[in-house]
Design an enzyme around this catalytic site. Structure first.
Site, short mmCIF file in Angstrom:
data_model
loop_
_atom_site.label_atom_id
_atom_site.label_comp_id
_atom_site.label_asym_id
_atom_site.label_seq_id
_atom_site.Cartn_x
_atom_site.Cartn_y
_atom_site.Cartn_z
N HIS A 157 -20.71 53.34 16.73
CA HIS A 157 -20.32 53.43 15.76
C HIS A 157 -21.28 54.41 14.50
O HIS A 157 -21.63 53.54 13.17
CB HIS A 157 -20.01 51.89 14.68
N GLU A 177 -18.15 59.37 15.58
CA GLU A 177 -18.05 57.58 16.04
C GLU A 177 -17.75 58.04 17.95
O GLU A 177 -16.84 59.14 18.46
CB GLU A 177 -17.83 56.36 15.77
O1 G6P Z 1 -15.77 48.47 7.12
P1 G6P Z 1 -15.83 48.51 8.57
O2 G6P Z 1 -15.15 47.24 9.17
O3 G6P Z 1 -17.39 48.46 9.41
O4 G6P Z 1 -14.98 48.68 9.20
C1 G6P Z 1 -14.99 51.02 8.93
C2 G6P Z 1 -14.18 52.01 9.63
O5 G6P Z 1 -14.64 52.02 10.30
C3 G6P Z 1 -13.70 52.30 11.71
O6 G6P Z 1 -14.50 53.91 11.40
C4 G6P Z 1 -12.05 52.31 11.32
O7 G6P Z 1 -12.00 53.56 11.66
C5 G6P Z 1 -12.51 52.74 9.94
O8 G6P Z 1 -10.53 52.04 9.68
C6 G6P Z 1 -13.14 51.86 9.24
O9 G6P Z 1 -12.43 51.71 8.32
#
Ligand code: G6P
Length: 301
Positions: A170, A273
């Site tokens: 990510h 990602e």
């Molecule tokens: O705040 P987190 O749990 O680390 O997630 C951060 C982000 O991750 C990904 O990009 C998902 O597609 C998002 O929907 C999410 O908001």
């Protein structure tokens, strides 16, 4: 293990050094003629990658990030595993799985004849992980710093049934101004718009950011390029083992709502990602293994 113990067993003079990082979490500092990187042993997470000659880190880490056992570190390259996003079975388990907020073990290091430095970290199942996810597994991340940064996430299925997983490297990229950045390589690709009820749309032109964005691109090309005219660079992101890519920027409201992210930091980052996300899931046979990888490099523009 303490940094001293890790240095004795896995350190490589001038190329791989372990030290205490923020919150007392142990970090590995990698260096080679082509650049430097920092990897947190907690969460198995790359936090920094600065190629030689680059003034700016390629990776973004929030100034507000938490460095605390049980919490995820906001930025760098968190590992989402064995699911991406919300709990797929709706059992109330944590978003993005359970390895981004636990300690990993250092299991190996080496330096190739060509000068690349490699660090290997791993997590295996315990009574606690089996409460969250019943399978026996060995998960390994191999971080290789050479002319590029190469990261591979290897899942070994040690159970006697097939397992199905979702996962992500990510990556939070640092950009000079997200309003001026663009992602090339997704033109004409179908995506799931998570901010519009999950409807499928087709990407028209390159991806630019002028509001919140949370998209799962399906069957993207192998290489995406993040162009950044402010930092005068292009970041080449080459993925393998992946049939989807997520592009995410929280923008104003979500940024303000996140306790571990500054209100204006959305301007300085864009997540591109390397994933098996949405319908892109991976089945691993008993005794089998699967590799998800990404190779990142920067070019001056
Ligand atoms: O705040 P987190 O749990 O680390 O997630 C951060 C982000 O991750 C990904 O990009 C998902 O597609 C998002 O929907 C999410 O908001």
């Amino acid at each position: 293990m303490t940094p001293e113990q890790l240095n004795a067993e896995f350190g490589i003079a001038e190329h791989l050094v372990f030290c205490d990082g923020p919150g007392g979490l142990v970090q590995a500092r990698l260096a080679c003629p082509w650049g430097a990187a920092v990897v947190s042993t907690y969460a198995g997470q790359v936090l920094s990658y600065v190629p030689a000659g680059e003034a700016q880190d390629l990776l973004f880490v929030s100034e507000q990030a938490a460095y605390q056992d049980g919490k995820a570190i906001k930025g760098g390259m968190p590992v989402c595993w064995p699911w991406f996003g919300p709990d797929p079975q709706g059992l109330g388990r944590p978003q993005h799985g359970f390895v981004r907020n636990r300690q990993w073990q250092v299991t190996g290091s080496d330096r190739s004849a060509g000068g690349a430095v490699r660090l290997v970290l791993a997590v295996t199942d315990t009574d606690e992980t089996r409460q969250l996810w019943p399978s026996a597994f060995a998960l390994r991340i191999e971080v290789t710093l050479g002319q590029a940064l190469q990261v591979e996430l290897i899942t070994e299925n040690h159970s006697d049934a097939a397992v199905e997983i979702g996962q992500a490297l990510h990556t939070y990229f640092k950009v000079g101004d997200v309003n001026r950045a663009r992602v090339v390589g997704l033109e004409g690709v179908t995506y799931i718009d998570k901010l519009d009820g999950g409807v499928e749309k087709v990407q028209n032109g390159t991806v630019t950011v002028s509001g919140p964005l949370d998209r799962i691109y399906l069957e993207p090309g192998q290489e995406l390029v993040l162009e950044d005219p402010v930092f005068e660079r292009a970041i080449r992101i080459r993925s393998n083992g992946s049939r989807s890519a997520v592009v995410w920027n929280p923008w104003v409201e979500q940024a303000a709502a996140m306790g571990d992210f500054g209100d204006l930091e959305y301007l300085q980052m864009l997540c591109v990602e390397t994933t098996n996300a949405g319908p892109d899931r991976v089945s691993i046979a008993p005794g089998g293994a699967y590799r998800l990888g990404v190779d990142i490099r920067a070019e001056r523009t």
